[in-house]
Design a protein around this motif. Sequence first.
Motif, PDB file in Angstrom:
ATOM      1  N   ALA A  22       0.827  -1.206   0.000  1.00  0.00           N
ATOM      2  CA  ALA A  22       0.000   0.000   0.000  1.00  0.00           C
ATOM      3  C   ALA A  22       0.861   1.255   0.000  1.00  0.00           C
ATOM      4  CB  ALA A  22      -0.924  -0.014   1.219  1.00  0.00           C
ATOM      5  N   MET A  23       1.918   1.265   0.811  1.00  0.00           N
ATOM      6  CA  MET A  23       2.809   2.424   0.853  1.00  0.00           C
ATOM      7  C   MET A  23       3.570   2.590  -0.451  1.00  0.00           C
ATOM      8  SD  MET A  23       4.279   2.508   4.774  1.00  0.00           S
ATOM      9  CE  MET A  23       4.150   0.771   5.191  1.00  0.00           C
ATOM     10  N   SER A  24       3.964   1.478  -1.055  1.00  0.00           N
ATOM     11  CA  SER A  24       4.673   1.536  -2.327  1.00  0.00           C
ATOM     12  C   SER A  24       3.774   2.112  -3.418  1.00  0.00           C
ATOM     13  CB  SER A  24       5.150   0.136  -2.726  1.00  0.00           C
ATOM     14  OG  SER A  24       5.686   0.140  -4.034  1.00  0.00           O
ATOM     15  N   GLU A  25       2.534   1.633  -3.467  1.00  0.00           N
ATOM     16  CA  GLU A  25       1.590   2.120  -4.478  1.00  0.00           C
ATOM     17  C   GLU A  25       1.301   3.603  -4.289  1.00  0.00           C
ATOM     18  OE1 GLU A  25      -1.733  -0.463  -4.038  1.00  0.00           O
ATOM     19  OE2 GLU A  25      -0.820  -2.113  -5.193  1.00  0.00           O
ATOM     20  N   ALA A  26       1.179   4.031  -3.032  1.00  0.00           N
ATOM     21  CA  ALA A  26       0.938   5.452  -2.753  1.00  0.00           C
ATOM     22  C   ALA A  26       2.131   6.292  -3.169  1.00  0.00           C
ATOM     23  CB  ALA A  26       0.639   5.644  -1.265  1.00  0.00           C
ATOM     24  N   ALA A  27       3.342   5.809  -2.889  1.00  0.00           N
ATOM     25  CA  ALA A  27       4.557   6.547  -3.247  1.00  0.00           C
ATOM     26  C   ALA A  27       4.667   6.713  -4.751  1.00  0.00           C
ATOM     27  CB  ALA A  27       5.785   5.819  -2.705  1.00  0.00           C
ATOM     28  N   LEU A  28       4.403   5.651  -5.482  1.00  0.00           N
ATOM     29  CA  LEU A  28       4.479   5.709  -6.941  1.00  0.00           C
ATOM     30  C   LEU A  28       3.405   6.638  -7.503  1.00  0.00           C
ATOM     31  CD1 LEU A  28       5.827   4.661  -9.511  1.00  0.00           C
ATOM     32  CD2 LEU A  28       4.260   2.716  -9.468  1.00  0.00           C
ATOM     33  N   ARG A  29       2.202   6.538  -6.969  1.00  0.00           N
ATOM     34  CA  ARG A  29       1.103   7.382  -7.461  1.00  0.00           C
ATOM     35  C   ARG A  29       1.389   8.867  -7.206  1.00  0.00           C
ATOM     36  NH1 ARG A  29      -2.763   9.279  -4.466  1.00  0.00           N
ATOM     37  NH2 ARG A  29      -2.536   7.664  -2.869  1.00  0.00           N
ATOM     38  N   LEU A  30       1.870   9.188  -6.010  1.00  0.00           N
ATOM     39  CA  LEU A  30       2.175  10.580  -5.677  1.00  0.00           C
ATOM     40  C   LEU A  30       3.342  11.112  -6.505  1.00  0.00           C
ATOM     41  CD1 LEU A  30       1.722  10.443  -1.801  1.00  0.00           C
ATOM     42  CD2 LEU A  30       0.275  11.650  -3.448  1.00  0.00           C
ATOM     43  N   ALA A  31       4.338  10.250  -6.756  1.00  0.00           N
ATOM     44  CA  ALA A  31       5.483  10.667  -7.581  1.00  0.00           C
ATOM     45  C   ALA A  31       5.039  10.976  -8.997  1.00  0.00           C
ATOM     46  CB  ALA A  31       6.545   9.572  -7.587  1.00  0.00           C
ATOM     47  N   VAL A  32       4.087  10.191  -9.514  1.00  0.00           N
ATOM     48  CA  VAL A  32       3.558  10.427 -10.854  1.00  0.00           C
ATOM     49  C   VAL A  32       2.755  11.730 -10.889  1.00  0.00           C
ATOM     50  CG1 VAL A  32       1.884   9.589 -12.557  1.00  0.00           C
ATOM     51  CG2 VAL A  32       3.535   8.007 -11.536  1.00  0.00           C
ATOM     52  N   GLU A  33       1.961  11.952  -9.847  1.00  0.00           N
ATOM     53  CA  GLU A  33       1.092  13.129  -9.806  1.00  0.00           C
ATOM     54  C   GLU A  33       1.865  14.422  -9.552  1.00  0.00           C
ATOM     55  OE1 GLU A  33      -1.726  12.248  -6.747  1.00  0.00           O
ATOM     56  OE2 GLU A  33      -2.832  10.789  -7.961  1.00  0.00           O
ATOM     57  N   LYS A  34       2.830  14.383  -8.627  1.00  0.00           N
ATOM     58  CA  LYS A  34       3.490  15.608  -8.180  1.00  0.00           C
ATOM     59  C   LYS A  34       4.923  15.774  -8.672  1.00  0.00           C
ATOM     60  CE  LYS A  34       1.036  15.884  -3.738  1.00  0.00           C
ATOM     61  NZ  LYS A  34       1.252  16.070  -2.273  1.00  0.00           N
ATOM     62  N   GLY A  35       5.569  14.651  -9.009  1.00  0.00           N
ATOM     63  CA  GLY A  35       6.997  14.673  -9.281  1.00  0.00           C
ATOM     64  C   GLY A  35       7.743  14.232  -8.034  1.00  0.00           C
ATOM     65  N   VAL A  36       8.851  13.554  -8.211  1.00  0.00           N
ATOM     66  CA  VAL A  36       9.591  12.975  -7.090  1.00  0.00           C
ATOM     67  C   VAL A  36       9.983  14.033  -6.065  1.00  0.00           C
ATOM     68  CG1 VAL A  36      11.657  11.681  -6.412  1.00  0.00           C
ATOM     69  CG2 VAL A  36      10.478  11.108  -8.535  1.00  0.00           C
ATOM     70  N   GLU A  37      10.478  15.158  -6.520  1.00  0.00           N
ATOM     71  CA  GLU A  37      10.982  16.187  -5.609  1.00  0.00           C
ATOM     72  C   GLU A  37       9.895  16.757  -4.703  1.00  0.00           C
ATOM     73  OE1 GLU A  37      13.939  16.798  -5.036  1.00  0.00           O
ATOM     74  OE2 GLU A  37      15.019  15.973  -6.765  1.00  0.00           O
ATOM     75  N   GLN A  38       8.661  16.736  -5.175  1.00  0.00           N
ATOM     76  CA  GLN A  38       7.566  17.346  -4.427  1.00  0.00           C
ATOM     77  C   GLN A  38       6.910  16.397  -3.423  1.00  0.00           C
ATOM     78  OE1 GLN A  38       7.297  20.604  -4.839  1.00  0.00           O
ATOM     79  NE2 GLN A  38       8.900  20.348  -6.386  1.00  0.00           N
ATOM     80  N   VAL A  39       7.295  15.147  -3.453  1.00  0.00           N
ATOM     81  CA  VAL A  39       6.689  14.156  -2.555  1.00  0.00           C
ATOM     82  C   VAL A  39       7.512  14.030  -1.282  1.00  0.00           C
ATOM     83  CG1 VAL A  39       6.002  11.744  -2.288  1.00  0.00           C
ATOM     84  CG2 VAL A  39       5.758  12.853  -4.501  1.00  0.00           C
TER      85      VAL A  39
END
Length: 217
Positions: A22-39
Motif C-alpha cells: 500500500a505504501m509503495s503504491e501510494a509513493a508511486l502514485r504521488l510521484a507520478v502526480e506531483k513529481g519525485v521532488e515534491q513528494v
Amino acid sequence: MTPDPAAPLGLRERKKRAARQAMSEAALRLAVEKGVEQVRVEDIASAVGVSPRTFNNYFSSKEEAICSFIVERQERLREALRVRPAEETLWEAVSAATLEAYSSLGEPNRDSVTVARSLLLHPAVQGEFLKAHAKVEQVLADAILERAGAGAENALNARLMAAIVESAVKTAFFSWLIYEGAGPFLETLAVLLREASAGIPSLTGSGPEPVKKLKKK
C-alpha cells in the motif's frame, strides 16, 4: 528450526506485505502526480493512514518505496517457479515462470512512457531501480538453486542464470521505454529469453531433483 520458505505466509506476514504494498503504491502514485521532488515521506504515510515512523520501518527513503513494486515481483517469480512441471528443463521452467510473473502484471501502458522516463531520470530513483532489480535477481537465484539442487557449481550457475534473466527483463523494459517503435514489453521479453536459451547449454538441469554436475561444452 529454520522456517520453511515454501510454507504459507502467516497472518502477520501477510499484513506486513499488504502494508508495504500500500505504501509503495501510494509513493508511486504521488510521484507520478506531483513529481519525485515534491513528494514527502509524510505525504506517503498520510495517504495510507500510517505515521512517518511506520513508513520508515518499511522503507529507508521515498525513492525506495517508489521502486518497491519491482521487488514485489520476487514473490511472484519464486512461486511461479516452484509450481512449474518437474519434467521441464531448468531453463524452460525459469523462462516460463518469468513470463508468467510479468504477465500477471499486464502489459505496461504506452500512455505512461513519459511519466516513467521522468521518474527514471531522477538520480536517486535510478539507483533504487537498480537495487530493486538486484534484490529480484538474488531471490530468483535462490529459487533456481532450490529447484536444481544445492552445490557450489550449481550455486554459481544459478546466479549466472538469474543475472541473464534480469538482464533480459531490463533490456526489454528499456527498449519499451526509450524506443517509440519498440514492440510490446512482454513480447520482447519472450524473444530475449528464447534467444538467451541458445547460449546457455550448461544451465539445463531438469526437475527439482539435485543436479550434481551441470554439463559444459
